[in-house]
Design a protein around this motif. Structure first.
Motif, mmCIF file in Angstrom:
data_model
loop_
_atom_site.group_PDB
_atom_site.id
_atom_site.type_symbol
_atom_site.label_atom_id
_atom_site.label_comp_id
_atom_site.label_asym_id
_atom_site.label_seq_id
_atom_site.Cartn_x
_atom_site.Cartn_y
_atom_site.Cartn_z
ATOM 1 N N GLN A 1 0.763 -1.168 -0.127
ATOM 2 C CA GLN A 1 -0.137 0.069 0.019
ATOM 3 C C GLN A 1 0.911 1.386 0.055
ATOM 4 N N LYS A 2 0.564 2.227 -0.748
ATOM 5 C CA LYS A 2 1.226 3.406 -0.885
ATOM 6 C C LYS A 2 0.263 4.498 -0.181
ATOM 7 N N ARG A 3 -1.212 4.499 -0.426
ATOM 8 C CA ARG A 3 -1.975 5.147 0.129
ATOM 9 C C ARG A 3 -2.943 4.365 1.033
ATOM 10 N N GLU B 1 -4.761 9.575 7.365
ATOM 11 C CA GLU B 1 -4.466 9.238 6.069
ATOM 12 C C GLU B 1 -2.927 9.152 5.794
ATOM 13 N N LEU C 1 0.259 9.036 3.068
ATOM 14 C CA LEU C 1 0.745 8.677 1.521
ATOM 15 C C LEU C 1 2.438 8.727 1.737
ATOM 16 N N ARG D 1 -3.728 13.879 7.881
ATOM 17 C CA ARG D 1 -2.851 13.379 6.859
ATOM 18 C C ARG D 1 -1.267 13.139 7.045
ATOM 19 N N THR E 1 2.095 12.842 4.950
ATOM 20 C CA THR E 1 2.829 12.633 3.690
ATOM 21 C C THR E 1 4.308 12.351 3.706
#
Length: 175
Positions: free
Chosen positions: A96-98, A121, A123, A154, A156
């Motif tokens: 999984q990347k996201r 979330e 990323l 999130r 990132t």
């Protein structure tokens, strides 16, 4: 803010007495994901706790409900942090990347195990292998005030730091 349909269903069910259905809810209420995660994910030094991320309330502003974050959460915005939890995959496949990282493990393939305050979330820079054990990821944290999907947090440019399998072993007791 969007709510998890299964949680709303449970709340509705709890308020409607029915034959054979127990509606005894403790005065303190049902445990939320951040309370539940404390038993599964002991706090780690240098890792943002789910208790901290749970310090958000929904408040009415301009005719709609919006998140009101604690000053502790606001101080994390645009900082590099570590978060631990369970992977909720968003794509097919074992890498999984996201994905979402959650305070509570998923117990149903079709339900989210926590509300928006109990998920981040992610990323990732490169794919991370999906597993059932908790992981720790690091990356740039963002506090989201008006995400259309209802996401509050999130991470990132994230990288895997640790899995339960790769975690340092606890020293054994010596007698």
């Amino acid at each position: 803010m969007r709510r998890c349909a299964p949680l709303l269903f449970l709340a509705m069910l709890a308020s409607i007495p029915a034959a054979g259905v127990t509606t005894d809810i403790p005065a303190s209420g049902l445990p939320n994901a951040t309370d539940y995660s404390a038993t599964l994910l002991p706090e780690k030094v240098g890792v943002v706790s789910w208790h901290t991320l749970g310090q958000v309330e929904a408040v009415k502003e301009g005719g709609k409900m919006v998140p009101a974050f604690s000053s502790e959460i606001k101080s994390l915005d645009r900082k590099d942090v570590k978060v631990q939890g369970f992977i909720i995959p968003l794509d097919m496949g074992d890498k999984q990347k996201r994905f979402l990282i959650s305070a509570a493990p998923p117990d149903c393939a079709f339900c989210l195990p926590a509300g928006p305050e109990g998920m981040v979330e992610v990323l990732a820079k490169s794919s991370i292998r999906y597993g059932f054990e908790p992981i720790v990821v690091s990356g740039r944290f963002a506090v989201l005030k008006d995400d259309p999907a209802g996401v509050l947090y999130r991470l990132t440019n994230a990288e895997l730091v640790e899995t339960a399998k790769s975690a340092p072993a606890k020293p054994s007791a010596v007698k």
